[in-house]
Design a protein around this motif. Sequence first.
Motif, short mmCIF file in Angstrom:
data_model
loop_
_atom_site.label_atom_id
_atom_site.label_comp_id
_atom_site.label_asym_id
_atom_site.label_seq_id
_atom_site.Cartn_x
_atom_site.Cartn_y
_atom_site.Cartn_z
N PRO A 1 0.78 -1.26 -0.06
CA PRO A 1 -0.02 0.04 0.20
C PRO A 1 0.80 1.21 -0.16
N ARG A 2 1.88 1.33 0.81
CA ARG A 2 2.74 2.79 0.84
C ARG A 2 3.28 2.68 -0.43
N GLN A 3 3.85 1.87 -1.08
CA GLN A 3 4.75 1.84 -2.49
C GLN A 3 3.58 2.37 -3.66
N ARG A 4 2.33 1.78 -3.66
CA ARG A 4 0.98 2.04 -4.36
C ARG A 4 1.09 3.60 -4.32
N ALA A 5 0.97 4.02 -3.05
CA ALA A 5 0.74 5.64 -3.03
C ALA A 5 1.67 6.40 -3.42
N ASP B 1 -6.94 9.80 -0.74
CA ASP B 1 -5.49 9.55 -0.75
C ASP B 1 -5.02 10.65 -1.99
N THR B 2 -5.75 10.50 -3.11
CA THR B 2 -5.39 10.96 -4.21
C THR B 2 -5.29 12.52 -4.27
N ALA B 3 -6.64 12.98 -3.74
CA ALA B 3 -6.92 14.30 -3.97
C ALA B 3 -5.78 15.41 -3.48
N PRO B 4 -5.20 15.12 -2.25
CA PRO B 4 -4.22 15.92 -1.76
C PRO B 4 -2.87 15.84 -2.42
N LEU C 1 0.48 22.76 -6.59
CA LEU C 1 1.22 23.87 -5.95
C LEU C 1 2.88 23.95 -6.62
N LEU C 2 3.28 22.51 -6.55
CA LEU C 2 4.54 22.49 -7.20
C LEU C 2 4.87 22.69 -8.74
N HIS C 3 4.07 22.67 -9.44
CA HIS C 3 3.86 23.16 -10.76
C HIS C 3 3.25 24.42 -11.24
N ALA C 4 2.88 25.40 -10.22
CA ALA C 4 2.43 26.52 -10.55
C ALA C 4 3.40 27.54 -11.19
#
Length: 163
Positions: free
Chosen positions: A104-108, A145-148, A155-158
């Motif tokens: 699960p962690r690797q998937r996220a 999990d995906t929305a954030p 934000l990073l690519h603004a």
Amino acid sequence: MVSALPFNPATSTGASPTGAAQSASNLSMDSATAFAAIALAAVSWDGVLTMAGSRALRHSLDYRKPYQHYGQKAMVSLMDSLLAELRQVGPQHLMVEAAEQLNPRQRATAYAVAAEIMRSDGPLQDDERNILTNLATTLELHEADTAPVLAAMDLLHADVLDG
């Protein structure tokens, strides 16, 4: 240098005209290979691996363990084997096959990397959003999990010049 590497899963051996795989995978996939496979499938979802996409893919792997310890030859070998698999089975099947090998962690984290790679060339297009939605389903991730992740990518690519 070539700026794009087109591939068409439908014209590769082992795939039907619709791009569906006809045979089982030839690739033995551990979690490191699976993680890289999801990133590759995300960056080449539309059948084209651009130079910008290749750089984003390589950057997303270079600083992570275990890839940071791979030499140039090992990385090229990994990417060559994944590209061969991608041509054989197509990006969607490669994502499904790879997801089965991740915890699960690797998937996220794989989802976040895929989102960052897709976002690196500009705002997400509708097709890219659909691919990320399908990837989230494949990885068994929920919108909570995906929305954030997608918000962070915005934000990073603004554009730094926008107010």
